[in-house]
Design a protein around this motif. Structure first.
Motif, PDB file in Angstrom:
ATOM      1  N   GLU A 150       3.346   7.612  -0.380  1.00 18.18           N
ATOM      2  CA  GLU A 150       3.790   8.998  -0.155  1.00 18.18           C
ATOM      3  C   GLU A 150       2.791  10.017  -0.726  1.00 18.18           C
ATOM      4  O   GLU A 150       2.777  11.168  -0.306  1.00 18.18           O
ATOM      5  N   ASP A 151       2.001   9.611  -1.726  1.00 16.87           N
ATOM      6  CA  ASP A 151       0.993  10.535  -2.271  1.00 16.87           C
ATOM      7  C   ASP A 151      -0.200  10.655  -1.329  1.00 16.87           C
ATOM      8  O   ASP A 151      -0.824  11.704  -1.230  1.00 16.87           O
ATOM      9  N   LEU A 152      -0.517   9.551  -0.670  1.00 17.70           N
ATOM     10  CA  LEU A 152      -1.708   9.535   0.189  1.00 17.70           C
ATOM     11  C   LEU A 152      -1.434  10.079   1.585  1.00 17.70           C
ATOM     12  O   LEU A 152      -2.311  10.673   2.214  1.00 17.70           O
ATOM     13  N   SER A 153      -0.194   9.878   2.063  1.00 22.46           N
ATOM     14  CA  SER A 153       0.057  10.159   3.478  1.00 22.46           C
ATOM     15  C   SER A 153       0.049  11.642   3.870  1.00 22.46           C
ATOM     16  O   SER A 153      -0.112  11.929   5.049  1.00 22.46           O
ATOM     17  N   PRO A 154       0.175  12.611   2.924  1.00 24.86           N
ATOM     18  CA  PRO A 154      -0.061  13.989   3.381  1.00 24.86           C
ATOM     19  C   PRO A 154      -1.517  14.205   3.816  1.00 24.86           C
ATOM     20  O   PRO A 154      -1.799  15.052   4.653  1.00 24.86           O
ATOM     21  N   LEU A 155      -2.423  13.425   3.249  1.00 26.55           N
ATOM     22  CA  LEU A 155      -3.850  13.623   3.501  1.00 26.55           C
ATOM     23  C   LEU A 155      -4.357  12.700   4.618  1.00 26.55           C
ATOM     24  O   LEU A 155      -5.039  13.141   5.532  1.00 26.55           O
ATOM     25  N   PHE A 156      -3.987  11.408   4.517  1.00 28.56           N
ATOM     26  CA  PHE A 156      -4.450  10.412   5.498  1.00 28.56           C
ATOM     27  C   PHE A 156      -3.289  10.029   6.418  1.00 28.56           C
ATOM     28  O   PHE A 156      -2.138  10.290   6.099  1.00 28.56           O
ATOM     29  N   SER A 157      -3.613   9.363   7.521  1.00 30.30           N
ATOM     30  CA  SER A 157      -2.545   8.834   8.372  1.00 30.30           C
ATOM     31  C   SER A 157      -1.718   7.856   7.539  1.00 30.30           C
ATOM     32  O   SER A 157      -2.199   7.290   6.557  1.00 30.30           O
ATOM     33  N   LYS A 158      -0.446   7.680   7.953  1.00 28.36           N
ATOM     34  CA  LYS A 158       0.437   6.798   7.200  1.00 28.36           C
ATOM     35  C   LYS A 158      -0.087   5.364   7.246  1.00 28.36           C
ATOM     36  O   LYS A 158      -0.080   4.656   6.228  1.00 28.36           O
ATOM     37  N   ALA A 159      -0.583   4.951   8.405  1.00 28.79           N
ATOM     38  CA  ALA A 159      -1.089   3.570   8.539  1.00 28.79           C
ATOM     39  C   ALA A 159      -2.267   3.341   7.589  1.00 28.79           C
ATOM     40  O   ALA A 159      -2.333   2.323   6.896  1.00 28.79           O
ATOM     41  N   ALA A 160      -3.196   4.310   7.536  1.00 31.45           N
ATOM     42  CA  ALA A 160      -4.354   4.172   6.643  1.00 31.45           C
ATOM     43  C   ALA A 160      -3.890   4.164   5.188  1.00 31.45           C
ATOM     44  O   ALA A 160      -4.417   3.403   4.366  1.00 31.45           O
ATOM     45  N   SER A 161      -2.885   4.998   4.861  1.00 31.54           N
ATOM     46  CA  SER A 161      -2.366   5.049   3.485  1.00 31.54           C
ATOM     47  C   SER A 161      -1.768   3.709   3.095  1.00 31.54           C
ATOM     48  O   SER A 161      -1.964   3.231   1.975  1.00 31.54           O
ATOM     49  N   GLU A 162      -1.020   3.097   4.021  1.00 29.20           N
ATOM     50  CA  GLU A 162      -0.417   1.789   3.727  1.00 29.20           C
ATOM     51  C   GLU A 162      -1.487   0.720   3.562  1.00 29.20           C
ATOM     52  O   GLU A 162      -1.422  -0.107   2.652  1.00 29.20           O
ATOM     53  N   GLN A 163      -2.475   0.769   4.427  1.00 32.56           N
ATOM     54  CA  GLN A 163      -3.562  -0.216   4.319  1.00 32.56           C
ATOM     55  C   GLN A 163      -4.317  -0.045   3.003  1.00 32.56           C
ATOM     56  O   GLN A 163      -4.731  -1.016   2.372  1.00 32.56           O
ATOM     57  N   GLU A 164      -4.474   1.204   2.590  1.00 35.27           N
ATOM     58  CA  GLU A 164      -5.203   1.492   1.360  1.00 35.27           C
ATOM     59  C   GLU A 164      -4.573   0.787   0.160  1.00 35.27           C
ATOM     60  O   GLU A 164      -5.260   0.331  -0.741  1.00 35.27           O
ATOM     61  N   LEU A 165      -3.247   0.721   0.152  1.00 34.94           N
ATOM     62  CA  LEU A 165      -2.539   0.185  -1.016  1.00 34.94           C
ATOM     63  C   LEU A 165      -2.023  -1.238  -0.792  1.00 34.94           C
ATOM     64  O   LEU A 165      -1.291  -1.769  -1.622  1.00 34.94           O
ATOM     65  N   ASN A 166      -2.401  -1.834   0.313  1.00 34.34           N
ATOM     66  CA  ASN A 166      -1.919  -3.182   0.624  1.00 34.34           C
ATOM     67  C   ASN A 166      -2.741  -4.233  -0.134  1.00 34.34           C
ATOM     68  O   ASN A 166      -3.908  -4.455   0.162  1.00 34.34           O
ATOM     69  N   THR A 167      -2.114  -4.870  -1.111  1.00 30.72           N
ATOM     70  CA  THR A 167      -2.854  -5.847  -1.916  1.00 30.72           C
ATOM     71  C   THR A 167      -2.408  -7.271  -1.628  1.00 30.72           C
ATOM     72  O   THR A 167      -2.855  -8.215  -2.283  1.00 30.72           O
ATOM     73  N   THR A 168      -1.502  -7.453  -0.675  1.00 29.80           N
ATOM     74  CA  THR A 168      -0.899  -8.777  -0.494  1.00 29.80           C
ATOM     75  C   THR A 168      -1.191  -9.440   0.849  1.00 29.80           C
ATOM     76  O   THR A 168      -1.379 -10.646   0.911  1.00 29.80           O
ATOM     77  N   GLU A 169      -1.221  -8.648   1.939  1.00 31.47           N
ATOM     78  CA  GLU A 169      -1.406  -9.259   3.261  1.00 31.47           C
ATOM     79  C   GLU A 169      -2.870  -9.616   3.478  1.00 31.47           C
ATOM     80  O   GLU A 169      -3.741  -8.748   3.364  1.00 31.47           O
ATOM     81  N   ARG A 170      -3.135 -10.865   3.841  1.00 29.48           N
ATOM     82  CA  ARG A 170      -4.526 -11.269   4.019  1.00 29.48           C
ATOM     83  C   ARG A 170      -5.105 -10.776   5.346  1.00 29.48           C
ATOM     84  O   ARG A 170      -6.243 -10.348   5.410  1.00 29.48           O
ATOM     85  N   TRP A 171      -4.312 -10.833   6.412  1.00 34.47           N
ATOM     86  CA  TRP A 171      -4.787 -10.437   7.735  1.00 34.47           C
ATOM     87  C   TRP A 171      -3.971  -9.269   8.249  1.00 34.47           C
ATOM     88  O   TRP A 171      -2.750  -9.308   8.193  1.00 34.47           O
ATOM     89  N   ILE A 172      -4.639  -8.250   8.754  1.00 36.30           N
ATOM     90  CA  ILE A 172      -3.944  -7.086   9.291  1.00 36.30           C
ATOM     91  C   ILE A 172      -4.351  -6.919  10.752  1.00 36.30           C
ATOM     92  O   ILE A 172      -5.538  -6.785  11.071  1.00 36.30           O
ATOM     93  N   GLU A 173      -3.339  -6.978  11.610  1.00 35.52           N
ATOM     94  CA  GLU A 173      -3.590  -7.018  13.054  1.00 35.52           C
ATOM     95  C   GLU A 173      -4.342  -5.786  13.541  1.00 35.52           C
ATOM     96  O   GLU A 173      -4.038  -4.663  13.161  1.00 35.52           O
TER      97      GLU A 173
END
Ligand SMILES: *Cc1c(COP(=O)(O)O)cnc(C)c1O
Length: 454
Positions: free
Chosen positions: A43-66
């Motif tokens: 929620e801190d990142l998504s005002p600035l970046f797209s929500k998808a990019a914000s989620e990817q930025e903080l994703n530390t668990t999924e090895r492969w992202i479609e």
């Protein structure tokens, strides 16, 4: 001479990006909110970046992202890119080493930057954004995003570092051809720009300043997002298509790299070629593979910077990033590899460097042009001044093999071509270029206050 070139089919364009953080034992420390000083949430990142990019930025668990189909469709314009054995260069150097390069210069804008530009523009469009802003140094990122924005029907404003705006007018023209608005930075159109111009009227700009301006415009314009071309985790993620393809191509060649090399600005093309191979080092399968980031001696963040929380931009608008940095106020010399004039290394790379999974070397400007000229004469491709840092490092490795007799396999990323950088080559041939030394005092000046930031 028979050229060995390894080509994949369209169906081999990767289906998913590789998220290296998922495999790191020591994860990078969290990004920190600049005012609350708390770890960032989506929620801190998504005002600035797209929500998808914000989620990817903080994703530390999924090895492969479609990779979305719309993005893969665009990748088809030029991907998969060729992997080439540089036999002409090997022969000239008379080295027992085998040298391969992944040719990212074949994209329509001439660099690897399009891999992430398309993904980020796509997510913005999908989320209903109408306008995007960004910064660009030498203009490669701006050119890539201009193409991507036009394709997805977004309006784009690009803040271009002033020195490059004047030195590289054709990149400006490329952005305008794709329909983007290009503004020389620092500009009078933002608070951050006005302050810098007032303090220092002859300032030639830096990526840090241009980022401040682009972020400010995005935050003050409705339905507008900011898009970044390097440094951040989600950008590194998108670039892994480079290494995933290269992995298959090295298999076709029947070899596995002993050394993987890329030039280093904020880390996106290095991450792109390195991370897919690094996963076999992280899981213990290939412990011996070395990874070498080649940075300019005039902007030596990985080799001589400090590991600290620092801002990604000059004005201090961005999150605090745990990274090797020269300080966000560090002003690098005006080398022609404009894309490498960035003060910090990004969170993932910096952690990997700290844990000794990767190495860094610094290269002088004149050595990069010498390597570039040799490469052009042996392999036919005129490299970007940025990419020439990787070539110089690869040549160094190959020459070491000549001394030791080792038959190493060297793989480097050719991040872009230099056909729009001929002014720089002209100056090299006119003996008009110099090396730059950064003194310990220079670095101390811009790093000593960092501790106070956090
Ligand atoms: C932007 C750029 C670079 C440097 O950026 P990274 O994020 O470090 O890859 C290197 N080479 C080319 C051709 C570029 O356009």
């Amino acid at each position: 001479m028979k050229r060995k070139k390894f080509l994949l089919n369209e169906k081999d364009i990767p289906q998913a990006w590789y998220n290296v953080i998922s495999d790191m034992k020591h994860k990078p420390s969290p990004l920190i909110h600049p005012s609350t000083k708390q770890p960032l949430e989506v929620e801190d990142l998504s005002p600035l970046f797209s929500k998808a990019a914000s989620e990817q930025e903080l994703n530390t668990t999924e090895r492969w992202i479609e990779i979305p189909d719309e993005v893969r469709d665009m990748y088809r314009i030029w991907r998969p890119t060729p992997l080439v054995r540089a036999e002409g260069l090997e022969k000239f150097l008379d080295t027992p080493a085998h040298i391969y390069f992944k040719n990212e210069s074949v994209s329509p804008v001439g660099s690897h930057k399009l891999n992430s530009a398309i993904a980020q523009a796509y997510y913005c469009k999908k989320e209903g954004v109408t306008n995007i802003t960004t910064e660009t140094g030498a203009g490669q990122w701006g050119a890539a995003l201009s193409l991507a924005a036009k394709h997805f029907g977004l309006e784009l404003a690009v803040y271009m570092v002033k020195i490059s705006y004047n030195q590289k007018p054709y990149r400006r023209s490329i952005m305008q051809t794709y329909g983007a608005e290009v503004i020389s930075s620092p500009s009078m159109s933002t608070k951050a720009g006005r302050k810098i111009i007032t303090d220092n009227p002859t300032y030639q700009g830096s990526l840090g300043t241009a980022i401040s301006e682009a972020v400010e415009l995005a935050m003050s314009t409705p339905n507008c997002k900011y898009v970044l071309g390097s440094v951040l985790n989600h950008v590194a993620l998108h670039q892994t298509v480079i290494g995933l393809e290269a992995e298959k191509q090295m298999e076709m060649a029947g070899e596995y790299p002993d050394v993987v090399i890329a030039c280093f600005g904020g880390g996106s093309n290095f991450s792109g070629i390195a991370f897919p191979f690094l996963r076999h080092k992280l899981n213990g399968e290939r412990p011996e593979t070395r990874f070498v980031a080649a940075e300019p001696a005039s902007c030596p963040k990985l080799t001589r910077g400090v590991f600290q929380y620092d801002f990604g931009d000059e004005a201090g608008y961005t999150p605090l990033i745990p990274m090797y940095t020269l300080g966000h106020n560090f002003c690098p010399a005006n080398i022609h590899a404009g894309g490498l004039r960035y003060h910090g290394g990004g969170a993932i790379i910096s952690q990997l460097k700290r844990d000794d999974y990767i190495e860094a070397v610094d290269i002088q400007q004149l050595d990069t042009f010498k390597a570039a000229t040799l490469f052009a004469r042996c392999e036919g491709i005129i490299p970007a001044p940025e990419s020439s840092h990787a070539i110089a490092a690869a040549i160094d490795e190959a020459l070491k093999c000549k001394v030791t007799g080792e038959k190493k396999t060297i793989l480097f990323n050719l991040s872009g071509h230099g056909l729009i950088d001929m002014t720089a080559y002209d100056r090299y041939f006119a003996n008009d270029l110099t090396n730059y030394e950064v003194t310990p005092e220079d670095i101390a000046k811009t790093t000593k206050d960092l501790e106070k930031i956090l």
